[in-house]
Design an enzyme around this catalytic site. Structure first.
Site, mmCIF file in Angstrom:
data_model
loop_
_atom_site.group_PDB
_atom_site.id
_atom_site.type_symbol
_atom_site.label_atom_id
_atom_site.label_comp_id
_atom_site.label_asym_id
_atom_site.label_seq_id
_atom_site.Cartn_x
_atom_site.Cartn_y
_atom_site.Cartn_z
ATOM 1 N N SER A 177 24.465 -28.260 6.339
ATOM 2 C CA SER A 177 25.015 -29.780 6.027
ATOM 3 C C SER A 177 24.708 -30.444 7.196
ATOM 4 O O SER A 177 25.419 -30.335 8.143
ATOM 5 C CB SER A 177 26.424 -29.734 5.401
ATOM 6 N N HIS A 179 26.188 -33.292 7.199
ATOM 7 C CA HIS A 179 27.605 -33.891 7.314
ATOM 8 C C HIS A 179 28.210 -33.109 8.622
ATOM 9 O O HIS A 179 29.142 -33.652 9.378
ATOM 10 C CB HIS A 179 28.459 -33.826 6.418
ATOM 11 N N ASP A 186 28.194 -40.776 4.201
ATOM 12 C CA ASP A 186 27.821 -41.205 2.710
ATOM 13 C C ASP A 186 28.570 -42.486 2.333
ATOM 14 O O ASP A 186 29.664 -42.533 2.737
ATOM 15 C CB ASP A 186 28.473 -40.208 1.633
ATOM 16 N N GLU A 229 18.867 -39.733 -2.125
ATOM 17 C CA GLU A 229 20.242 -40.060 -2.159
ATOM 18 C C GLU A 229 20.301 -41.389 -1.387
ATOM 19 O O GLU A 229 20.290 -41.469 0.003
ATOM 20 C CB GLU A 229 21.137 -39.037 -1.020
ATOM 21 N N HIS A 232 23.440 -41.826 1.419
ATOM 22 C CA HIS A 232 23.389 -40.673 2.607
ATOM 23 C C HIS A 232 22.603 -41.243 3.788
ATOM 24 O O HIS A 232 21.305 -41.250 3.836
ATOM 25 C CB HIS A 232 22.859 -39.237 2.103
HETATM 26 ZN ZN LIG Z 1 25.505 -36.944 2.260
#
Ligand SMILES: [Zn+2]
Length: 267
Positions: A177, A179, A186, A229, A232
């Protein structure tokens, strides 16, 4: 070959890793028979990148050069692609391409990588949020840094609900990820409906000015490995972000890397 009236190429920008390969596809407009054998490929610097007779480019050494395709015997009909050859380096289990940390389906992070939200990324977001507010828009952090253990919970939950093949299209496996880098945020609600908001439109138009890119753009699912997305964003710095966003690239295209898991999820 006098049948060839014009040439076009499928890209104007191409990045490859040292030792990596990528293809440039050509479209010929013709008035009669013509084949790939009627074309000549050349590199402006073979110490940086080479090209074969089919337009396959191989990165040799980090740097930039021009790859040109022209009609044999008629240099007036030609197209040039700027090729950037990039250097990949692994350090403490992290992968950097020309100094940019890359995390996607091909490149993961160690379980122990736990930096929290990056201070520069946080400051850039806060400046962006303040400027959006002046236009009556409300940007806020929906999710930012997530550690390995948290991603285990998220991914396992989706895996239980949908199976790993479906989960892989929208959720990262633990260690994969972005993140976990601390460079990703996000924005607002993590929902497809966000894409229709004024905030999302402003974000797409202005995020590069603050050093962010829309990491998983619409229509690039086969390159990033993820669904669109709009919320993101990934911090890469202003110059890099502007180059990526203005040319409509993904981080994968910009760095010359793939995003593909090595195999099935084995939990
Ligand atoms: Zn994300």
């Amino acid at each position: 070959n006098e049948n060839i009236l014009d040439l076009s190429v499928d890209k104007t920008y191409l990045a490859v890793l040292e030792g990596g390969t990528a293809a440039i596809a050509v479209n010929m407009s013709t008035t009669g028979a013509a084949t790939a054998g009627d074309l000549v490929w050349s590199s402006s610097d073979e110490a940086v990148a080479t090209v074969d007779d089919s337009g396959n480019v191989t990165g040799v050494k980090a740097g930039k050069c021009d790859i040109t395709v022209s009609v044999k015997g008629n240099d007036a009909i030609a197209q040039t692609v700027l090729v950037t050859v990039r250097h990949l380096e692994q350090k403490d289990g992290c992968t950097y391409v020309d100094g940019i940390l890359i995390v996607n389906k091909s490149y993961g992070l160690p379980e122990s990588y736990d930096p929290g939200l990056d201070a520069t990324t946080k400051a850039a977001f806060e400046q962006m949020k303040a400027d959006a507010e002046k236009e009556g828009l409300n940007l806020y952090i929906g999710s930012d840094f997530r550690d390995y253990a948290y991603q285990v919970k998220i991914y396992n939950n989706y895996n239980d609900l949908y199976g790993w093949e479906m989960a892989d299209t929208f959720s990262a496996r633990p260690g994969y990820s972005e993140h976990q880098t601390g460079l990703t945020i996000d924005c607002n609600t993590i929902d497809d409906a966000f894409g229709e908001t004024e905030e999302a439109k402003w974000l797409a138009a202005h995020c590069a000015d603050y050093g962010f890119i829309i990491r998983f753009p619409d229509g690039k699912e086969n390159i990033t490995g993820y669904q669109y997305e709009p919320w993101h964003i990934r911090y890469v710095g202003v110059d890099t972000a502007k180059e990526i966003m203005s040319q409509g690239l993904t981080l994968e295209e910009y760095l010359g890397v793939k995003s593909e898991y090595a195999g099935a999820w084995e939990g």
